[in-house]
Design a protein around this motif. Structure first.
Motif, PDB file in Angstrom:
ATOM      1  N   PRO A 139       0.825  -1.213   0.000  1.00 56.19           N
ATOM      2  CA  PRO A 139       0.000   0.000   0.000  1.00 56.19           C
ATOM      3  C   PRO A 139       0.862   1.267   0.000  1.00 56.19           C
ATOM      4  O   PRO A 139       2.058   1.212   0.257  1.00 56.19           O
ATOM      5  CB  PRO A 139      -0.785  -0.103   1.307  1.00 56.19           C
ATOM      6  N   ARG A 140       0.200   2.408  -0.264  1.00 58.43           N
ATOM      7  CA  ARG A 140       0.880   3.700  -0.154  1.00 58.43           C
ATOM      8  C   ARG A 140       0.394   4.390   1.111  1.00 58.43           C
ATOM      9  O   ARG A 140      -0.554   3.933   1.757  1.00 58.43           O
ATOM     10  CB  ARG A 140       0.555   4.554  -1.382  1.00 58.43           C
ATOM     11  N   LEU A 141       1.051   5.497   1.464  1.00 53.82           N
ATOM     12  CA  LEU A 141       0.553   6.325   2.558  1.00 53.82           C
ATOM     13  C   LEU A 141      -0.682   7.063   2.066  1.00 53.82           C
ATOM     14  O   LEU A 141      -0.683   7.579   0.929  1.00 53.82           O
ATOM     15  CB  LEU A 141       1.594   7.373   2.961  1.00 53.82           C
ATOM     16  N   GLU A 142      -1.667   7.157   2.907  1.00 56.00           N
ATOM     17  CA  GLU A 142      -2.857   7.937   2.549  1.00 56.00           C
ATOM     18  C   GLU A 142      -2.447   9.392   2.290  1.00 56.00           C
ATOM     19  O   GLU A 142      -2.992  10.068   1.423  1.00 56.00           O
ATOM     20  CB  GLU A 142      -3.876   7.818   3.700  1.00 56.00           C
ATOM     21  N   ALA A 143      -1.444   9.882   3.020  1.00 52.24           N
ATOM     22  CA  ALA A 143      -1.009  11.288   2.918  1.00 52.24           C
ATOM     23  C   ALA A 143      -0.110  11.575   1.712  1.00 52.24           C
ATOM     24  O   ALA A 143       0.290  12.726   1.525  1.00 52.24           O
ATOM     25  CB  ALA A 143      -0.265  11.675   4.194  1.00 52.24           C
ATOM     26  N   ALA A 144       0.212  10.555   0.921  1.00 52.38           N
ATOM     27  CA  ALA A 144       1.137  10.796  -0.206  1.00 52.38           C
ATOM     28  C   ALA A 144       0.534  11.791  -1.199  1.00 52.38           C
ATOM     29  O   ALA A 144      -0.640  11.681  -1.565  1.00 52.38           O
ATOM     30  CB  ALA A 144       1.445   9.481  -0.909  1.00 52.38           C
ATOM     31  N   LEU A 145       1.356  12.756  -1.622  1.00 49.14           N
ATOM     32  CA  LEU A 145       0.912  13.650  -2.704  1.00 49.14           C
ATOM     33  C   LEU A 145       0.939  12.875  -4.017  1.00 49.14           C
ATOM     34  O   LEU A 145       0.119  13.072  -4.905  1.00 49.14           O
ATOM     35  CB  LEU A 145       1.847  14.860  -2.812  1.00 49.14           C
ATOM     36  N   ALA A 146       1.947  11.999  -4.110  1.00 46.96           N
ATOM     37  CA  ALA A 146       2.116  11.133  -5.288  1.00 46.96           C
ATOM     38  C   ALA A 146       2.915   9.917  -4.835  1.00 46.96           C
ATOM     39  O   ALA A 146       3.497   9.917  -3.740  1.00 46.96           O
ATOM     40  CB  ALA A 146       2.881  11.893  -6.380  1.00 46.96           C
ATOM     41  N   HIS A 147       2.911   8.865  -5.663  1.00 49.80           N
ATOM     42  CA  HIS A 147       3.750   7.708  -5.320  1.00 49.80           C
ATOM     43  C   HIS A 147       4.312   7.078  -6.587  1.00 49.80           C
ATOM     44  O   HIS A 147       3.759   7.278  -7.685  1.00 49.80           O
ATOM     45  CB  HIS A 147       2.946   6.662  -4.530  1.00 49.80           C
ATOM     46  N   ASP A 148       5.404   6.355  -6.416  1.00 49.29           N
ATOM     47  CA  ASP A 148       5.944   5.468  -7.461  1.00 49.29           C
ATOM     48  C   ASP A 148       6.047   4.072  -6.873  1.00 49.29           C
ATOM     49  O   ASP A 148       6.446   3.916  -5.708  1.00 49.29           O
ATOM     50  CB  ASP A 148       7.363   5.897  -7.888  1.00 49.29           C
ATOM     51  N   VAL A 149       5.708   3.072  -7.669  1.00 49.91           N
ATOM     52  CA  VAL A 149       5.987   1.683  -7.269  1.00 49.91           C
ATOM     53  C   VAL A 149       7.331   1.319  -7.895  1.00 49.91           C
ATOM     54  O   VAL A 149       7.513   1.444  -9.116  1.00 49.91           O
ATOM     55  CB  VAL A 149       4.884   0.716  -7.742  1.00 49.91           C
ATOM     56  N   LEU A 150       8.287   0.904  -7.047  1.00 48.38           N
ATOM     57  CA  LEU A 150       9.616   0.529  -7.542  1.00 48.38           C
ATOM     58  C   LEU A 150       9.775  -0.985  -7.499  1.00 48.38           C
ATOM     59  O   LEU A 150       9.378  -1.635  -6.532  1.00 48.38           O
ATOM     60  CB  LEU A 150      10.722   1.149  -6.666  1.00 48.38           C
ATOM     61  N   LYS A 151      10.406  -1.523  -8.582  1.00 47.29           N
ATOM     62  CA  LYS A 151      10.701  -2.952  -8.632  1.00 47.29           C
ATOM     63  C   LYS A 151      12.215  -3.097  -8.722  1.00 47.29           C
ATOM     64  O   LYS A 151      12.853  -2.424  -9.553  1.00 47.29           O
ATOM     65  CB  LYS A 151      10.035  -3.547  -9.869  1.00 47.29           C
ATOM     66  N   VAL A 152      12.790  -3.950  -7.884  1.00 44.30           N
ATOM     67  CA  VAL A 152      14.245  -4.133  -7.880  1.00 44.30           C
ATOM     68  C   VAL A 152      14.667  -4.873  -9.155  1.00 44.30           C
ATOM     69  O   VAL A 152      14.104  -5.926  -9.490  1.00 44.30           O
ATOM     70  CB  VAL A 152      14.698  -4.946  -6.639  1.00 44.30           C
ATOM     71  N   GLU A 153      15.653  -4.308  -9.862  1.00 45.89           N
ATOM     72  CA  GLU A 153      16.169  -4.941 -11.096  1.00 45.89           C
ATOM     73  C   GLU A 153      17.498  -5.639 -10.864  1.00 45.89           C
ATOM     74  O   GLU A 153      17.792  -6.664 -11.460  1.00 45.89           O
ATOM     75  CB  GLU A 153      16.361  -3.873 -12.165  1.00 45.89           C
ATOM     76  N   ARG A 154      18.365  -5.035 -10.013  1.00 45.98           N
ATOM     77  CA  ARG A 154      19.641  -5.675  -9.693  1.00 45.98           C
ATOM     78  C   ARG A 154      20.148  -5.148  -8.360  1.00 45.98           C
ATOM     79  O   ARG A 154      19.751  -4.074  -7.914  1.00 45.98           O
ATOM     80  CB  ARG A 154      20.680  -5.452 -10.798  1.00 45.98           C
ATOM     81  N   VAL A 155      21.039  -5.934  -7.747  1.00 43.29           N
ATOM     82  CA  VAL A 155      21.527  -5.597  -6.408  1.00 43.29           C
ATOM     83  C   VAL A 155      23.045  -5.602  -6.407  1.00 43.29           C
ATOM     84  O   VAL A 155      23.669  -6.514  -6.951  1.00 43.29           O
ATOM     85  CB  VAL A 155      21.017  -6.634  -5.369  1.00 43.29           C
TER      86      VAL A 155
END
Ligand SMILES: Cc1cc2nc3c(=O)[nH]c(=O)nc-3n(C[C@H](O)[C@H](O)[C@H](O)COP(=O)(O)O)c2cc1C
Length: 191
Positions: free
Chosen positions: A84-100
């Protein structure tokens, strides 16, 4: 130096427990690096499922709250994403890990944005919000800093609070101040 966005990350454990933590995400090429120190819940969660939601918020109380044991904040679901995101977020991005890039103290997780959302208008810069952000970073590093440095930084940041804070920024700064005072008292007792 790379550009860093100071954000609140939401992540989930294997059991589905949500974790909320302030984290700076580091710009790298067409993606973002998440670099939590070991050990941390954020790190364990992104290692478990390779996902993090970046919440863009100017809510000073959330930054200060997370550093002072106030870790529960209202959440909102994101369609098609288990985190989930924060209810207070002005905006959000979902990030997916590609490499470590593994590291004993601070592994770097390179991520790409897989979806985004806009929720509220941004209502402008504010010195007191920026001062709370700086004070939150200071509180996250208390053990690494000499007492005189902590005292002088807090005195400087308080000027912006006194001149430009609303009630939320005042409360957030007060929460952080309590932590600083506790820490300085401990240093004095030990020393
Ligand atoms: C604005 C801000 C940025 C931060 N950025 C980082 C970061 O990039 N990496 C990190 O390990 N901790 C960072 N911290 C400290 C973490 O929020 C804190 O250590 C947190 O508790 C992470 O551990 P956890 O995932 O176990 O809660 C930051 C704190 C603040 C206030």
């Amino acid at each position: 130096m790379p550009y860093i966005r100071e954000t609140i990350l939401t992540t989930i454990s294997e059991a589905g427990d949500v974790h909320i933590a302030p984290l700076g995400i580091i710009q790298e090429g067409d993606g973002w690096v998440i670099a939590p120190f070991r050990p941390s819940t954020t790190l364990a969660n992104i290692e478990a499922n390779g996902l993090a939601v970046v919440n863009y918020t100017d809510d000073a109380k959330i930054f200060a709250g997370c550093l002072t044991g106030r870790k529960t904040w209202p959440l909102a679901p994101i369609g098609g994403c288990p985190v989930p995101r924060l209810e207070a977020a002005l905006a959000h991005d979902v990030l997916k890990v590609e490499r470590v890039t593994e590291d004993d103290t601070r592994p770097r997780h390179f991520c790409k944005v897989v979806s985004s959302g806009q929720h509220r208008p941004f209502t402008g810069m504010n010195r007191a919000k920026a001062a709370v952000l700086e004070a939150a970073i200071l509180v996250s590093r208390l053990k690494m800093l000499p007492a005189e440095k902590i005292e002088s930084e807090i005195a400087y940041l308080k000027i912006a609070i006194d001149k430009t804070a609303g009630p939320d920024e005042e409360t957030a700064f007060y929460w952080l101040l309590e932590k600083v005072i506790e820490h300085l008292a401990e240093v004095e007792r030990a020393g």
